[in-house]
Write a protein that holds these residues in place. Structure first.
Motif, PDB file in Angstrom:
ATOM      1  N   ARG A 324       0.815  -1.222   0.000  1.00 33.75           N
ATOM      2  CA  ARG A 324       0.000   0.000   0.000  1.00 33.75           C
ATOM      3  C   ARG A 324       0.842   1.263   0.000  1.00 33.75           C
ATOM      4  O   ARG A 324       0.442   2.276  -0.551  1.00 33.75           O
ATOM      5  N   TYR A 325       1.992   1.220   0.666  1.00 37.16           N
ATOM      6  CA  TYR A 325       2.779   2.443   0.802  1.00 37.16           C
ATOM      7  C   TYR A 325       4.049   2.441  -0.052  1.00 37.16           C
ATOM      8  O   TYR A 325       4.883   3.337   0.065  1.00 37.16           O
ATOM      9  N   PHE A 344       4.615   8.012   8.184  1.00 40.33           N
ATOM     10  CA  PHE A 344       3.300   7.381   8.296  1.00 40.33           C
ATOM     11  C   PHE A 344       2.506   7.906   9.478  1.00 40.33           C
ATOM     12  O   PHE A 344       1.650   7.241  10.030  1.00 40.33           O
TER      13      PHE A 344
END
Ligand SMILES: [Zn+2]
Length: 345
Positions: A324-325, A344
């Protein structure tokens, strides 16, 4: 000088000295020296014994008037000094409220914790319970209860940190399947649970491998649970996590504790399936393993596998967060580099 003149002289000197006093100590000192028990006025008044009865009250009244006058001026001066002291203190301790404040360093939750909590939230919303497990496990729960007897070849799939012959660092969160089934009262209904936690393998750390990582085990056991329930559940969860447009692809696989077993891929959330570096130009991303709970696993928990059935799945927090990142080195999660972690917040 007669007594009257002496008192007048003392009065002038005292009041003149009083004017120049600037601190409380000198002020008190002046009072002692001039009017105290052993002070100048006392000395002067000793001369009263030589006075006539007519003169004595006159001198007495003069001395009293001087004491009263000094007393009043002494109090005024004392107040003046106190005021000055306070003003000086206020001056030196004054705050500039327009100065910018000191920024407070704010901590944040680790990206793996955030990922775990997000997944937990989804499952809580579907009525699952969240259970905690032991990181130090027994061979019995880690392997045998997961349908991996001692001579089972699939034990080689997992390089294990053994503490003794029977005690080890768990290689997966799957032992929580057996532990939770053992504790669950099925006469009161089925079981829906997830068990997040840390697991250990004897891997050499590199960009994609770590000797410790995190899994979320999922297990549903009830009467009449089918593969369709597994598909529906994972379809919903993956869409919540990776977007409503995601499609799921199911490939047959093998795990000792599920039969049949599947690997689940999702259509690439970055390129939508056209092919990119995230999906290695296949359009699909391998996301988890799952399957129908093996009858042996159910039977070992005392369940009749002709009545009860279930599905199980395992998610990897690191893998999900990396996808996802766009994180390309798993070691970033564990090295504690705040420059990495702060991204984050
Ligand atoms: Zn792609």
């Amino acid at each position: 000088m007669n007594l009257q003149e002496k008192i007048e002289d003392l009065r002038k000197r005292t009041l003149s000295d009083l004017l120049s006093v600037a601190d409380e100590k000198t002020l008190n000192n002046l009072r002692t020296v001039m009017l105290g028990k052993k002070g100048e006025l006392t000395e002067i008044l000793k001369g009263m014994k030589d006075l006539t009865n007519e003169e004595r009250p006159v001198i007495g009244a003069l001395a009293n008037a001087f004491r009263d006058e000094f007393g009043a001026k002494f109090e005024a001066k004392k107040l003046e000094i106190e005021q000055a002291v306070m003003n000086a203190a206020l001056e030196s301790e004054s705050l500039d409220v327009t100065l910018p404040g000191k920024a407070q360093k704010k901590g944040s939750r680790h990206i793996l914790t955030q990922t775990q909590e997000e997944i937990e939230e989804i499952f809580l919303g579907m009525g699952y319970e969240i259970v905690d497990g032991y990181e130090v496990e027994t061979d019995h729960y880690n392997f045998e209860r997961m349908n991996l007897p001692k001579d089972h070849p699939a034990r080689d799939m997992q390089d294990t940190f053994y503490i003794t012959n029977e005690v080890l660092l768990r290689t997966h969160t799957s032992p929580m399947q057996a532990r939770t089934m053992d504790a669950h009262d099925f006469s009161k209904g089925g079981l829906r649970m997830i068990a997040p936690g840390r697991v250990y393998r004897r891997d050499t750390d590199d960009a994609t491998h770590s000797h410790q990582f995190h899994q979320i085990e999922g297990l549903v056991v009830d009467k009449n649970i089918t593969m369709a329930d597994l598909k529906g559940t994972l379809d919903l969860v993956m869409k919540k996590m990776f977007g409503q447009e995601r499609e799921l692809r199911w490939r047959p696989s093998y795990f000792p504790f599920t039969e049949p077993s599947v690997e689940v891929d999702i259509s690439c959330f970055k390129c939508g399936g056209k092919g990119c570096n995230v999906c290695k130009h296949t359009g699909w991303i391998e996301i988890l393993g799952a399957g129908m709970v093996h009858p042996n696993v159910l039977e070992m928990s005392g369940l009749d596998s002709s009545v009860y059935s279930g599905f199980a799945f395992g998610l990897g927090q690191e893998r999900i967060a990396m996808l996802r990142y766009g994180i390309n080195d798993i070691r970033g999660f564990y090295q504690g580099d705040v420059r990495f972690l702060e991204q984050f917040d």
